[in-house]
Design a protein around this motif. Structure first.
Motif, PDB file in Angstrom:
ATOM      1  N   SER A  40       0.839  -1.197   0.000  1.00 56.79           N
ATOM      2  CA  SER A  40       0.000   0.000   0.000  1.00 56.79           C
ATOM      3  C   SER A  40       0.872   1.244   0.000  1.00 56.79           C
ATOM      4  N   ASP A  41       0.282   2.325  -0.430  1.00 56.85           N
ATOM      5  CA  ASP A  41       1.002   3.591  -0.422  1.00 56.85           C
ATOM      6  C   ASP A  41       1.415   3.970   0.993  1.00 56.85           C
ATOM      7  N   THR A  42       0.567   3.685   1.973  1.00 60.81           N
ATOM      8  CA  THR A  42       0.908   4.034   3.355  1.00 60.81           C
ATOM      9  C   THR A  42       2.024   3.153   3.905  1.00 60.81           C
ATOM     10  N   MET A  43       2.101   1.908   3.441  1.00 61.50           N
ATOM     11  CA  MET A  43       3.180   1.028   3.878  1.00 61.50           C
ATOM     12  C   MET A  43       4.519   1.557   3.368  1.00 61.50           C
ATOM     13  N   PHE A  44       4.560   1.952   2.085  1.00 64.38           N
ATOM     14  CA  PHE A  44       5.805   2.493   1.541  1.00 64.38           C
ATOM     15  C   PHE A  44       6.176   3.808   2.234  1.00 64.38           C
ATOM     16  N   ALA A  45       5.185   4.617   2.584  1.00 65.63           N
ATOM     17  CA  ALA A  45       5.464   5.863   3.299  1.00 65.63           C
ATOM     18  C   ALA A  45       6.054   5.570   4.681  1.00 65.63           C
ATOM     19  N   GLU A  46       5.519   4.565   5.350  1.00 67.57           N
ATOM     20  CA  GLU A  46       6.053   4.171   6.660  1.00 67.57           C
ATOM     21  C   GLU A  46       7.501   3.701   6.542  1.00 67.57           C
ATOM     22  N   VAL A  47       7.774   2.873   5.556  1.00 69.44           N
ATOM     23  CA  VAL A  47       9.129   2.361   5.351  1.00 69.44           C
ATOM     24  C   VAL A  47      10.085   3.512   5.051  1.00 69.44           C
ATOM     25  N   ALA A  48       9.686   4.402   4.167  1.00 70.77           N
ATOM     26  CA  ALA A  48      10.528   5.549   3.811  1.00 70.77           C
ATOM     27  C   ALA A  48      10.823   6.406   5.036  1.00 70.77           C
ATOM     28  N   LEU A  57      16.816   4.187  -1.943  1.00 69.50           N
ATOM     29  CA  LEU A  57      17.326   3.769  -3.251  1.00 69.50           C
ATOM     30  C   LEU A  57      17.257   2.259  -3.411  1.00 69.50           C
ATOM     31  N   LEU A  58      17.616   1.532  -2.353  1.00 69.53           N
ATOM     32  CA  LEU A  58      17.522   0.079  -2.391  1.00 69.53           C
ATOM     33  C   LEU A  58      16.058  -0.357  -2.488  1.00 69.53           C
ATOM     34  N   LEU A  59      15.178   0.313  -1.750  1.00 68.34           N
ATOM     35  CA  LEU A  59      13.753   0.015  -1.826  1.00 68.34           C
ATOM     36  C   LEU A  59      13.235   0.234  -3.246  1.00 68.34           C
ATOM     37  N   GLN A  60      13.647   1.328  -3.870  1.00 71.22           N
ATOM     38  CA  GLN A  60      13.190   1.622  -5.232  1.00 71.22           C
ATOM     39  C   GLN A  60      13.659   0.540  -6.209  1.00 71.22           C
ATOM     40  N   ARG A  61      14.888   0.064  -6.041  1.00 72.26           N
ATOM     41  CA  ARG A  61      15.383  -1.029  -6.897  1.00 72.26           C
ATOM     42  C   ARG A  61      14.547  -2.287  -6.706  1.00 72.26           C
ATOM     43  N   ASN A  62      14.223  -2.575  -5.451  1.00 71.54           N
ATOM     44  CA  ASN A  62      13.401  -3.737  -5.131  1.00 71.54           C
ATOM     45  C   ASN A  62      12.020  -3.601  -5.786  1.00 71.54           C
ATOM     46  N   ILE A  63      11.425  -2.437  -5.679  1.00 75.72           N
ATOM     47  CA  ILE A  63      10.121  -2.172  -6.296  1.00 75.72           C
ATOM     48  C   ILE A  63      10.223  -2.328  -7.811  1.00 75.72           C
ATOM     49  N   ASP A  64      11.264  -1.772  -8.396  1.00 74.25           N
ATOM     50  CA  ASP A  64      11.458  -1.872  -9.851  1.00 74.25           C
ATOM     51  C   ASP A  64      11.578  -3.323 -10.307  1.00 74.25           C
ATOM     52  N   ASP A  65      12.325  -4.147  -9.542  1.00 72.78           N
ATOM     53  CA  ASP A  65      12.472  -5.562  -9.894  1.00 72.78           C
ATOM     54  C   ASP A  65      11.116  -6.271  -9.902  1.00 72.78           C
ATOM     55  N   PHE A  66      10.305  -5.999  -8.902  1.00 72.97           N
ATOM     56  CA  PHE A  66       8.993  -6.636  -8.834  1.00 72.97           C
ATOM     57  C   PHE A  66       8.066  -6.108  -9.938  1.00 72.97           C
ATOM     58  N   ARG A  67       8.151  -4.823 -10.209  1.00 75.07           N
ATOM     59  CA  ARG A  67       7.314  -4.254 -11.278  1.00 75.07           C
ATOM     60  C   ARG A  67       7.673  -4.837 -12.639  1.00 75.07           C
ATOM     61  N   LYS A  68       8.966  -4.950 -12.916  1.00 74.22           N
ATOM     62  CA  LYS A  68       9.413  -5.508 -14.198  1.00 74.22           C
ATOM     63  C   LYS A  68       8.860  -6.910 -14.413  1.00 74.22           C
ATOM     64  N   GLY A  69       8.783  -7.661 -13.349  1.00 71.88           N
ATOM     65  CA  GLY A  69       8.276  -9.029 -13.436  1.00 71.88           C
ATOM     66  C   GLY A  69       6.762  -9.120 -13.305  1.00 71.88           C
ATOM     67  N   GLY A  70       6.090  -7.963 -13.224  1.00 71.75           N
ATOM     68  CA  GLY A  70       4.642  -7.967 -13.055  1.00 71.75           C
ATOM     69  C   GLY A  70       4.213  -8.579 -11.731  1.00 71.75           C
ATOM     70  N   LYS A  71       5.058  -8.415 -10.705  1.00 69.06           N
ATOM     71  CA  LYS A  71       4.838  -9.077  -9.422  1.00 69.06           C
ATOM     72  C   LYS A  71       4.523  -8.109  -8.283  1.00 69.06           C
ATOM     73  N   LEU A  72       4.055  -6.898  -8.608  1.00 75.81           N
ATOM     74  CA  LEU A  72       3.767  -5.914  -7.569  1.00 75.81           C
ATOM     75  C   LEU A  72       2.453  -5.205  -7.869  1.00 75.81           C
ATOM     76  N   GLU A  73       1.602  -5.166  -6.856  1.00 76.58           N
ATOM     77  CA  GLU A  73       0.340  -4.430  -6.918  1.00 76.58           C
ATOM     78  C   GLU A  73       0.346  -3.442  -5.765  1.00 76.58           C
ATOM     79  N   ILE A  74       0.207  -2.157  -6.064  1.00 73.43           N
ATOM     80  CA  ILE A  74       0.200  -1.140  -5.009  1.00 73.43           C
ATOM     81  C   ILE A  74      -1.219  -0.612  -4.840  1.00 73.43           C
TER      82      ILE A  74
END
Length: 144
Positions: A40-48, A57-74
């Motif tokens: 969720s958007d609030t989960m990412f805000a909490e983590v940030a 930056l590491l979180l963004q890379r992780n998000i990008d990897d999941f997005r590229k694989g179609g494995k992330l729903e926000i």
């Protein structure tokens, strides 16, 4: 399978805290197509907020990897969901906190399972709501 990992799993991974190896295995299993992540958007805000700029930056890379694989729903948390999480938090006698209740609520609505490192929270959610909750170590070591 869709899983919603608690914010603490991201924090452990990003800050190299105790349990980092399990969190790392968890994310690698997701990228390896074992499951997809719901967040969720609030989960990412909490983590940030908890991790600072360097870890973002590491979180963004992780998000990008999941997005590229179609494995992330926000999921964008709605006001009625926040209101429901407040009621859940009050119901728990404020034992776990609003963020925990909001994450578990979104997990119940949008994912097949909620993953946490908090044993007391997992037990509470299973008993009170019949929610499918796994501790991180249980899930990483399971055959799902």
């Amino acid at each position: 399978m869709k899983v919603y990992p608690d914010a603490n799993i991201y924090v452990t991974y990003l800050l190299g805290q105790r349990g980092e190896e399990l969190a790392d295995r968890f994310f690698k299993q997701g990228i390896g197509c074992r499951f997809s992540i719901v967040a969720s958007d609030t989960m990412f805000a909490e983590v940030a907020n908890r991790c600072g700029r360097t870890a973002i930056l590491l979180l963004q890379r992780n998000i990008d990897d999941f997005r590229k694989g179609g494995k992330l729903e926000i999921h964008t948390v709605q006001k009625d969901e926040t209101d429901e999480a407040v009621r859940m938090n009050i119901d728990s006698k404020l034992e776990f906190g609003l963020n925990d209740m909001e994450h578990s609520l979104i997990a119940r609505k949008k994912a097949d399972v909620f993953i946490t490192q908090d044993g007391a929270l997992a037990k509470y959610l299973r008993q009170k709501y019949g929610q499918k909750v796994f501790l991180l170590r249980e899930f990483v070591n399971s055959e799902f």
